[in-house]
Design a protein around this motif. Sequence first.
Motif: not given
Length: 209
Positions: A141-149, A170-172, A174-182, A197-200
């Motif tokens: 829960r809010a540990f890091a951005e998706l790519a780092d996580f 919604y982490p637009y 962060e999702i865009e910055q995910l590497p191709a292997n995820i 508050a918003e939750r996703h």
Amino acid sequence: MDNKQQLQEGLAALGLNLSTAQQLLLLEHASLLQKWNRTYNLTALRRNDQIISRHILDSLTLLPYVKEAKTLMDVGSGGGMPGIPTAICRPDLQITLLDANTKKTAFLQQTVIELGLSNVTVAAGRVETIYDKKVDVVTSRAFAELADFAALTKHLLNENGYWAAMKGVYPYEEIEQLPANIEVVSADKLDVPMLEAERHMVIMRPKRA
């Protein structure tokens, strides 16, 4: 509305049918959080009337995403969210709570003992140093951005494992910055009772070769 009423209304809204014993454990977790928070700074939340919605019910939105799982690791667990509420509701699920902060892991250990959670293990240390476990689901829960996580925890996933990342808005980007292997399997808007508050929930997995 007191914590007990908030919990009962919230569980009904989430469609969760828990035993009285499970409800009491969730309330006990909330009261331990309140008691220890001043000393251990477990959460930024200072309003006790929001602890059920922001921590307990918010954590329970993970349950539909781990139905088939047998093992789970909660990375950067802090005050035990979402790991402890999940463990209370799913005693069959083996859960590891991981945090690098020794004050927080002391709280987690004490909570696990007091609540009698035999399906929970507490681990202290940085995630990149943990190599003796492989699990079905890694959550945070809010540990890091998706790519780092994903990069920091990929070694913890077993062969068919996946990530369940709990996010606010919604982490637009962060999702865009995910590497191709995820790959992103789903990114769902969550409805947490009594929380404005918003939750996703973002479910990701390594792309199969």
